[in-house]
Scaffold this active site. Structure first.
Site, PDB file in Angstrom:
ATOM      1  N   GLY A   5       6.927   2.756   2.275  1.00 21.16           N
ATOM      2  CA  GLY A   5       8.373   2.908   2.134  1.00 21.16           C
ATOM      3  C   GLY A   5       8.967   2.206   0.929  1.00 21.16           C
ATOM      4  O   GLY A   5      10.140   1.854   0.941  1.00 21.16           O
ATOM      5  N   LYS A   6       8.187   2.022  -0.125  1.00 24.14           N
ATOM      6  CA  LYS A   6       8.713   1.347  -1.312  1.00 24.14           C
ATOM      7  C   LYS A   6       9.766   2.213  -2.001  1.00 24.14           C
ATOM      8  O   LYS A   6      10.861   1.738  -2.326  1.00 24.14           O
ATOM      9  CB  LYS A   6       7.562   1.015  -2.278  1.00 24.14           C
ATOM     10  CG  LYS A   6       6.540   0.056  -1.678  1.00 24.14           C
ATOM     11  CD  LYS A   6       5.461  -0.315  -2.655  1.00 24.14           C
ATOM     12  CE  LYS A   6       4.567   0.848  -3.028  1.00 24.14           C
ATOM     13  NZ  LYS A   6       3.836   1.435  -1.893  1.00 24.14           N
TER      14      LYS A   6
ATOM     15  N   PRO B  46       0.826  -1.207   0.000  1.00 26.81           N
ATOM     16  CA  PRO B  46       0.000   0.000   0.000  1.00 26.81           C
ATOM     17  C   PRO B  46       0.864   1.262   0.000  1.00 26.81           C
ATOM     18  O   PRO B  46       2.052   1.198   0.300  1.00 26.81           O
ATOM     19  CB  PRO B  46      -0.809  -0.110   1.288  1.00 26.81           C
ATOM     20  CG  PRO B  46      -0.057  -1.058   2.144  1.00 26.81           C
ATOM     21  CD  PRO B  46       0.683  -1.967   1.239  1.00 26.81           C
TER      22      PRO B  46
ATOM     23  N   HIS C  34     -24.779  12.554  22.856  1.00 25.52           N
ATOM     24  CA  HIS C  34     -24.373  11.524  21.910  1.00 25.52           C
ATOM     25  C   HIS C  34     -23.013  10.924  22.311  1.00 25.52           C
ATOM     26  O   HIS C  34     -22.873   9.705  22.446  1.00 25.52           O
ATOM     27  CB  HIS C  34     -24.286  12.149  20.501  1.00 25.52           C
ATOM     28  CG  HIS C  34     -23.925  11.190  19.420  1.00 25.52           C
ATOM     29  ND1 HIS C  34     -24.836  10.705  18.521  1.00 25.52           N
ATOM     30  CD2 HIS C  34     -22.733  10.617  19.093  1.00 25.52           C
ATOM     31  CE1 HIS C  34     -24.229   9.881  17.679  1.00 25.52           C
ATOM     32  NE2 HIS C  34     -22.943   9.807  18.011  1.00 25.52           N
ATOM     33  N   GLU C  35     -22.044  11.803  22.547  1.00 25.77           N
ATOM     34  CA  GLU C  35     -20.698  11.301  22.847  1.00 25.77           C
ATOM     35  C   GLU C  35     -20.635  10.629  24.212  1.00 25.77           C
ATOM     36  O   GLU C  35     -19.959   9.606  24.380  1.00 25.77           O
ATOM     37  CB  GLU C  35     -19.665  12.432  22.756  1.00 25.77           C
ATOM     38  CG  GLU C  35     -19.532  13.058  21.368  1.00 25.77           C
ATOM     39  CD  GLU C  35     -19.302  12.043  20.248  1.00 25.77           C
ATOM     40  OE1 GLU C  35     -18.774  10.940  20.520  1.00 25.77           O
ATOM     41  OE2 GLU C  35     -19.674  12.337  19.099  1.00 25.77           O
TER      42      GLU C  35
HETATM   43  P1  ADP Z   1       5.736   4.512  -0.890  1.00 25.68           P
HETATM   44  O1  ADP Z   1       6.702   4.691  -2.003  1.00 25.68           O
HETATM   45  O2  ADP Z   1       5.607   3.105  -0.433  1.00 25.68           O
HETATM   46  O3  ADP Z   1       4.400   5.116  -1.162  1.00 25.68           O
HETATM   47  P2  ADP Z   1       7.554   6.219   0.414  1.00 25.68           P
HETATM   48  O4  ADP Z   1       8.801   5.431   0.332  1.00 25.68           O
HETATM   49  O5  ADP Z   1       7.403   7.313  -0.584  1.00 25.68           O
HETATM   50  O6  ADP Z   1       6.303   5.291   0.368  1.00 25.68           O
HETATM   51  O7  ADP Z   1       7.451   6.790   1.876  1.00 25.68           O
HETATM   52  C1  ADP Z   1       7.217   8.139   2.141  1.00 25.68           C
HETATM   53  C2  ADP Z   1       7.962   8.582   3.367  1.00 25.68           C
HETATM   54  O8  ADP Z   1       7.465   7.929   4.527  1.00 25.68           O
HETATM   55  C3  ADP Z   1       9.420   8.242   3.330  1.00 25.68           C
HETATM   56  O9  ADP Z   1      10.152   9.233   2.708  1.00 25.68           O
HETATM   57  C4  ADP Z   1       9.779   8.108   4.798  1.00 25.68           C
HETATM   58  O10 ADP Z   1      10.042   9.369   5.366  1.00 25.68           O
HETATM   59  C5  ADP Z   1       8.519   7.569   5.398  1.00 25.68           C
HETATM   60  N1  ADP Z   1       8.559   6.106   5.499  1.00 25.68           N
HETATM   61  C6  ADP Z   1       7.745   5.252   4.864  1.00 25.68           C
HETATM   62  N2  ADP Z   1       8.037   3.994   5.186  1.00 25.68           N
HETATM   63  C7  ADP Z   1       9.085   4.030   6.032  1.00 25.68           C
HETATM   64  C8  ADP Z   1       9.844   3.040   6.710  1.00 25.68           C
HETATM   65  N3  ADP Z   1       9.583   1.737   6.570  1.00 25.68           N
HETATM   66  N4  ADP Z   1      10.854   3.442   7.512  1.00 25.68           N
HETATM   67  C9  ADP Z   1      11.116   4.747   7.648  1.00 25.68           C
HETATM   68  N5  ADP Z   1      10.442   5.720   7.036  1.00 25.68           N
HETATM   69  C10 ADP Z   1       9.416   5.401   6.235  1.00 25.68           C
HETATM   70 ZN    ZN Z   2     -21.419   8.621  17.256  1.00 25.95          ZN
END
Ligand code: ADP
Ligand code: ZN
Ligand code: MG
Length: 636
Positions: free
Chosen positions: A220-221, A216, A436-437
């Site tokens: 961090g891809k 998703p 409500h809350e």
């Molecule tokens: P994706 O490419 O999966 O959509 P990103 O690599 O662009 O995600 O992640 C965006 C930012 O979120 C990164 O630049 C980093 O700062 C943070 N981040 C996301 N996943 C990690 C992780 N596993 N460890 C450290 N930082 C992360």
């Molecule tokens: Zn409610």
């Protein structure tokens, strides 16, 4: 400029202005080459009050005090002795050369000066001209540029505007990526491929060309791909799949060619293709028989991947969250034959990620990242990075030196619920929201299997949130997915508590739309109870399988694996569960009406009640269930 120039002849001004304004009007339509041409010509005719001879005579007679000679315009301005200090000078037309005049001036000790008023005026005129011309020229240039650009674009589009980025050094190391250890381990090997390909080729191993990162958004891809390049110390080329697909046919394919050409020149290196599903969808699929442009791009990509031999030192990493839609040809051996899952982190992973992002932030020693990780189930790496950044911004705004738990909690609420708005003034609406809350909060406290209350607040949030009651999340259950029947049932009841309180206090007809989201949650939970967990008398059949790939957008595929008849039964069952839970909720509210009223008074006054205070008040009226007493212990 000399002193005289500073007080120019007053009468000339209006004429010049008139000439100018007229010219300005004209210049709107054409290039105003003539504006302010030489107004001095006109002046000369009307202001020649002395002849050259008369001037010489007056000099001889010592009637002249001062003469300003204007060579360019060939006039002399003559100031006579005894003339009014502010009177106009006499103007005399000069000859080409005026040696006798100069001689006479010198002989009679007349003060004289050379001025170039005309030059000055011409300069002003020129400036005014330029003021008009420059923008026009600029405008023309702009047009010319545009059309030139457009035509050159049409000539060699794709080539000239290569949209891939290259980073010689990403500066990112595996240390910067946390919480996705398995993916990191698998990719460690890729680093070795890039660093020491001989090691593998020596024994005849074929180095993989492509790795597909699946997960998703925000997990961090991209970061991981950069870290591989950073660890291996090779350049990082990146392009997004959506950038391949453009208006002009053929752009995508030529971009792919450019990208690989550049990469080959820089091998060993890493190519990162983000959102590969944008270009790599199954060919010939989709409405209208597919997209030629995309297919061409994809074909080019496949050709390029096949084109380079196993050990050119180029490794391609692609990222997607829809591996299911990818063309099978992309996933064949020799292409993206390795898939690495990059999933949202669990609690331990979240803690590791928080540690990474806490490195460069000032965090108070009292903050427990462990607690933060526990409170943020479902957060991705990007969410966590964003969370700490929000907390840092709040800290700066509050002029504190270090981030405390308060800022982190506020940042979590802000990210999960919305921006905090100003509290409402005391009004019927505020009371309704309070009931409500408090209804939710009280049930969360009194139901034996519900998660204990963290806080309840009626400070509105952006996005139409009037208030909320928040429980301490049971992250074990969330992470493991092992929900008990009792937990689900109590959660349904608790979620209906808001509507139940409104109905008990204001009557069924007064119930507001504020509960519509609650009802959605209830339906969802009840449905799960019936169809997935076999928790109804429809039997012990899992009618829908737990789909771990929900994020891949495949939720809908598995729906309706049962007959129409069964669907009706399920709907009826879902309604039954909801109704019995609702009645239970109303009963509890009714039986604790005095307590409800007291809590509402308190929350209207102080906007927020923390879980601890809430439980203490409730304990004055009735006995807390066991789980809630434990919550009191573990919290304090
Ligand atoms: P994706 O490419 O999966 O959509 P990103 O690599 O662009 O995600 O992640 C965006 C930012 O979120 C990164 O630049 C980093 O700062 C943070 N981040 C996301 N996943 C990690 C992780 N596993 N460890 C450290 N930082 C992360
Ligand atoms: Zn409610
Ligand atoms: Mg990304």
């Amino acid at each position: 400029m000399n002193s005289f120039e500073k007080k120019p002849p007053m009468k000339q001004r209006p004429t010049k202005r008139a000439a100018l304004t007229g010219a300005l009007a004209a210049s709107l339509m054409m290039l105003p080459g003539f504006v302010g041409g030489s107004p001095a010509l006109a002046q000369k005719a009307e202001r020649d009050s002395l002849s050259y001879g008369e001037l010489l005579q007056k000099i001889e007679n010592r009637e002249v005090q001062r003469v300003d000679l204007d060579e360019t315009e060939q006039i002399a301005k003559v100031y006579l002795k005894g003339q009014q200090p502010d009177a106009q000078p006499q103007q005399v037309r000069l000859l080409e050369q005026n040696p006798e005049l100069i001689a006479a001036l010198k002989a009679n000790d007349v003060q004289f000066d050379e001025v170039s008023s005309a030059n000055g005026r011409a300069a002003v005129g020129l400036l005014i001209n330029l003021m008009w011309i420059l923008p026009l020229v600029a405008l023309m240039l702009l047009f010319i540029r545009r059309s030139a650009n457009a035509s050159s674009q049409a000539m060699n589009f794709g080539k000239s505007r290569a949209r891939f980025q290259m980073e010689a050094k990403t500066g990112i190391k595996f240390d910067d990526v946390a919480g996705i250890e398995e993916a990191k381990e698998e990719l460690q090997e890729v680093v070795t491929f890039l660093k020491q390909p001989e090691k593998f080729t020596a024994v005849g191993a074929r180095i993989p060309k492509g790795v597909l990162l699946v997960g998703p958004p925000g997990t961090g891809k991209t970061l991981l791909a950069k870290a591989i390049a950073g660890e291996a110390g090779v350049p990082f080329f990146s392009i997004s799949g959506s950038e391949f697909v453009e208006m002009f046919v053929g752009v995508g394919a030529s971009r792919v060619r450019d990208l690989f050409k550049k990469a080959k020149e820089n091998a060993p290196c890493l190519i990162f293709i983000d959102e590969i599903d944008a270009v790599g969808r199954q060919r010939g699929a989709g409405i209208g028989g597919g997209n030629d442009e995309r297919e061409q791009t994809l074909n080019q990509l496949l050709t390029e991947m096949d084109g380079f031999e196993g050990n050119t030192g180029i490794i391609i990493i692609a990222a997607t969250n829809r591996p299911d839609v990818l063309d099978a040809a992309l996933l064949r051996p020799g292409r993206f034959d390795r898939q690495v899952i990059v999933d949202a982190p669990d609690r331990k992973g979240r803690l590791e990620i928080l540690k990474v992002h806490a490195r460069n932030k000032k965090i108070d020693a009292s903050v427990s990242l462990e607690v933060v990780a526990r409170r943020t189930p479902g957060f991705t790496g990007a969410d966590l990075a964003n969370l700490l950044n929000e907390a840092a911004i709040l800290t700066a705004r509050r002029r504190k030196d270090a981030i405390t738990q308060i800022e982190i909690d506020d940042a979590i609420d802000r990210l999960t619920i919305g921006l905090m708005l100003n509290p409402l003034l005391d009004s019927n609406k505020k009371r309704l929201i309070a009931y409500h809350e408090v209804g939710h909060a009280l049930l969360a406290t009194l139901l034996p299997h519900a998660d204990p209350l963290n806080k309840v607040t009626i400070i509105p949030r952006s996005g139409g949130v009037g208030g909320f009651s928040q429980q301490i999340l049971n992250e074990e259950m969330i992470d493991s997915g092992l929900y008990t029947r009792a937990w689900i049932k109590d959660n349904i009841t608790m979620t209906l508590g808001g509507k139940a309180a409104e109905a008990e206090v204001f009557g069924e007809s007064e119930v507001t739309g504020g509960a519509s989201n609650d009802l959605k949650i209830v339906t969802n939970l009840a449905r799960k109870m019936v169809t997935m967990y076999g928790m109804s008398d429809l039997g012990l059949v899992a009618l829908e399988t737990q789909n771990s790939d929900v994020f891949l957008g495949r939720d809908w595929v598995t729906r309706n694996e049962y007959s129409e008849e069964m669907a009706t039964k399920i709907d009826r069952k879902v309604r039954e569960i909801a109704i019995s839970c609702y009645q239970e909720a109303r009963r509890i509210i009714r039986e604790n009406r005095a307590l409800v009223d007291r809590l509402v008074e308190l929350i209207v006054e102080q906007e927020t009640i923390e879980g601890e205070q809430f439980r203490q008040i409730v304990a004055e009226y009735t006995k807390l269930p066991e789980k809630q007493q434990l919550a009191v212990l573990s919290q304090s």
